[in-house]
Design a protein around this motif. Structure first.
Motif, PDB file in Angstrom:
ATOM      1  N   ALA A 247      -8.036  -1.991   8.483  1.00 48.66           N
ATOM      2  CA  ALA A 247      -7.121  -2.596   7.993  1.00 48.66           C
ATOM      3  C   ALA A 247      -5.631  -2.767   8.935  1.00 48.66           C
ATOM      4  O   ALA A 247      -5.564  -1.735   9.659  1.00 48.66           O
ATOM      5  CB  ALA A 247      -6.693  -2.210   6.459  1.00 48.66           C
TER       6      ALA A 247
ATOM      7  N   ARG B 210       5.442  -6.150   2.061  1.00 46.83           N
ATOM      8  CA  ARG B 210       4.768  -5.211   1.019  1.00 46.83           C
ATOM      9  C   ARG B 210       5.058  -5.466  -0.271  1.00 46.83           C
ATOM     10  O   ARG B 210       6.262  -5.683  -0.716  1.00 46.83           O
ATOM     11  CB  ARG B 210       4.796  -3.805   1.479  1.00 46.83           C
TER      12      ARG B 210
ATOM     13  N   ALA C 150       2.977  -1.183  -5.627  1.00 48.92           N
ATOM     14  CA  ALA C 150       1.634  -0.798  -5.986  1.00 48.92           C
ATOM     15  C   ALA C 150       1.671  -0.901  -7.435  1.00 48.92           C
ATOM     16  O   ALA C 150       2.537  -0.372  -8.074  1.00 48.92           O
ATOM     17  CB  ALA C 150       1.193   0.601  -5.750  1.00 48.92           C
TER      18      ALA C 150
ATOM     19  N   ASN D  85      -7.733   5.995  -3.332  1.00 47.86           N
ATOM     20  CA  ASN D  85      -8.982   5.742  -3.075  1.00 47.86           C
ATOM     21  C   ASN D  85      -9.769   5.675  -4.474  1.00 47.86           C
ATOM     22  O   ASN D  85      -9.960   6.559  -5.323  1.00 47.86           O
ATOM     23  CB  ASN D  85      -9.838   6.826  -2.137  1.00 47.86           C
TER      24      ASN D  85
ATOM     25  N   TYR E  10      -5.592  -3.978  -9.488  1.00 48.45           N
ATOM     26  CA  TYR E  10      -5.591  -3.635  -8.056  1.00 48.45           C
ATOM     27  C   TYR E  10      -6.507  -4.641  -7.588  1.00 48.45           C
ATOM     28  O   TYR E  10      -7.071  -4.621  -6.258  1.00 48.45           O
ATOM     29  CB  TYR E  10      -6.031  -2.093  -7.728  1.00 48.45           C
TER      30      TYR E  10
ATOM     31  N   THR F 126      -9.632   1.407  -0.896  1.00 45.84           N
ATOM     32  CA  THR F 126      -8.517   2.182  -0.600  1.00 45.84           C
ATOM     33  C   THR F 126      -7.321   1.690  -0.285  1.00 45.84           C
ATOM     34  O   THR F 126      -7.413   0.468   0.298  1.00 45.84           O
ATOM     35  CB  THR F 126      -9.151   3.145   0.607  1.00 45.84           C
ATOM     36  N   TYR F 127      -6.494   2.110  -0.605  1.00 43.90           N
ATOM     37  CA  TYR F 127      -5.158   1.461  -0.523  1.00 43.90           C
ATOM     38  C   TYR F 127      -4.167   2.643   0.161  1.00 43.90           C
ATOM     39  O   TYR F 127      -4.128   3.889  -0.372  1.00 43.90           O
ATOM     40  CB  TYR F 127      -4.501   0.915  -1.894  1.00 43.90           C
TER      41      TYR F 127
ATOM     42  N   ILE G 159      -0.284   3.375   0.480  1.00 48.68           N
ATOM     43  CA  ILE G 159       0.801   3.161  -0.249  1.00 48.68           C
ATOM     44  C   ILE G 159       2.153   3.976   0.622  1.00 48.68           C
ATOM     45  O   ILE G 159       1.941   5.189   0.950  1.00 48.68           O
ATOM     46  CB  ILE G 159       0.851   3.578  -1.628  1.00 48.68           C
TER      47      ILE G 159
ATOM     48  N   ILE H 279       2.296  -1.219  -1.414  1.00 45.82           N
ATOM     49  CA  ILE H 279       0.903  -1.226  -0.659  1.00 45.82           C
ATOM     50  C   ILE H 279       1.235  -1.909   0.891  1.00 45.82           C
ATOM     51  O   ILE H 279       1.697  -2.717   1.123  1.00 45.82           O
ATOM     52  CB  ILE H 279      -0.109  -2.295  -1.367  1.00 45.82           C
TER      53      ILE H 279
ATOM     54  N   THR I 265      -4.897  -2.357   2.935  1.00 42.50           N
ATOM     55  CA  THR I 265      -6.093  -2.297   1.917  1.00 42.50           C
ATOM     56  C   THR I 265      -7.128  -2.264   2.845  1.00 42.50           C
ATOM     57  O   THR I 265      -7.415  -3.187   3.754  1.00 42.50           O
ATOM     58  CB  THR I 265      -6.044  -3.640   1.133  1.00 42.50           C
ATOM     59  N   TYR I 266      -8.207  -1.395   2.175  1.00 43.67           N
ATOM     60  CA  TYR I 266      -9.545  -1.255   2.884  1.00 43.67           C
ATOM     61  C   TYR I 266     -10.628  -1.402   1.806  1.00 43.67           C
ATOM     62  O   TYR I 266     -10.581  -0.917   0.539  1.00 43.67           O
ATOM     63  CB  TYR I 266      -9.884   0.310   3.250  1.00 43.67           C
ATOM     64  N   SER I 267     -11.617  -2.340   1.942  1.00 42.68           N
ATOM     65  CA  SER I 267     -12.470  -2.780   1.162  1.00 42.68           C
ATOM     66  C   SER I 267     -13.910  -2.173   1.892  1.00 42.68           C
ATOM     67  O   SER I 267     -14.162  -2.701   2.948  1.00 42.68           O
ATOM     68  CB  SER I 267     -12.722  -4.378   0.694  1.00 42.68           C
TER      69      SER I 267
END
Length: 186
Positions: free
Chosen positions: A32, A40, A43, A69, A145, A153-154, A156, A162, A165-167
């Motif tokens: 990311a 930003r 959150a 997470n 979210y 996973t974010y 912050i 935020i 961001t990880y997917s």
């Protein structure tokens, strides 16, 4: 990775986590880019219980960089990255940083309550020696979210926004680098 989707039932729409058949090794290495501070977004707020029943909010962590997470006990990719999260928590323990795990076990089909989910999550936390707080998620987080799957996973920032961001399964070195960037911010 576990996918998330809506499902209708007699009592209305129920959001559920569904077991995907994809194996975790093919999903490793999510990267990311840290979003510029001016771009930003805050959150999304939450109020979730920890294992002792104490409610926690995202604002409780203001002033810290937070790795938020979303995971589940039966998610292979989630299990793969947990040791890295433990290492990140240990490595940055003296910094203004924390990992916060949010179990999405209550959203799995058939889970009847948070208590039922905790009966799986508490032993999992002990067996895997998680060294960071774990909260019990709920279906509202899927929407707020924009969760499409777990793990998600974010990162912050200290102001509660935020930053990344990880997917999928994170790339540990990428996350560590981004944590350091956020810790260095004023």
């Amino acid at each position: 990775m576990r996918t998330l989707f809506g499902r209708s039932g007699m009592s209305g729409i129920v959001l559920a986590l569904v077991f995907a058949t994809t194996s975790a090794p093919g999903q490793q290495g999510a990267h990311a880019t840290v979003v510029p501070q001016a771009s930003r977004q805050a959150a999304p707020a939450f109020q979730l219980a920890d294992s002792s029943g104490t409610n926690r909010q995202v604002t409780d962590y203001r002033g810290k960089v937070v790795l938020l997470n979303f995971w589940a006990t039966e998610c292979g990719g989630c299990k793969l990255e947990i040791p890295w999260l433990i290492e990140l928590e240990s490595a940055h323990k003296s910094d203004s940083f924390t990992v916060v795990g949010v179990s999405m076990d209550t959203s799995y089909e058939g889970s009847k309550s948070a208590d039922e989910a905790w009966s799986k999550v508490k032993p999992f936390v002990l067996d895997h020696k998680l060294n960071y707080p774990v909260l019990m998620g709920d279906a509202t987080l899927i929407t707020s979210y924009k969760l499409g799957a777990v793990p998600a996973t974010y990162l912050i920032d200290k102001q509660g926004r935020i930053a990344a961001t990880y997917s999928g399964v994170i790339d540990k070195s990428d996350v560590d680098s981004n944590i350091n960037k956020l810790l260095a911010e004023q």
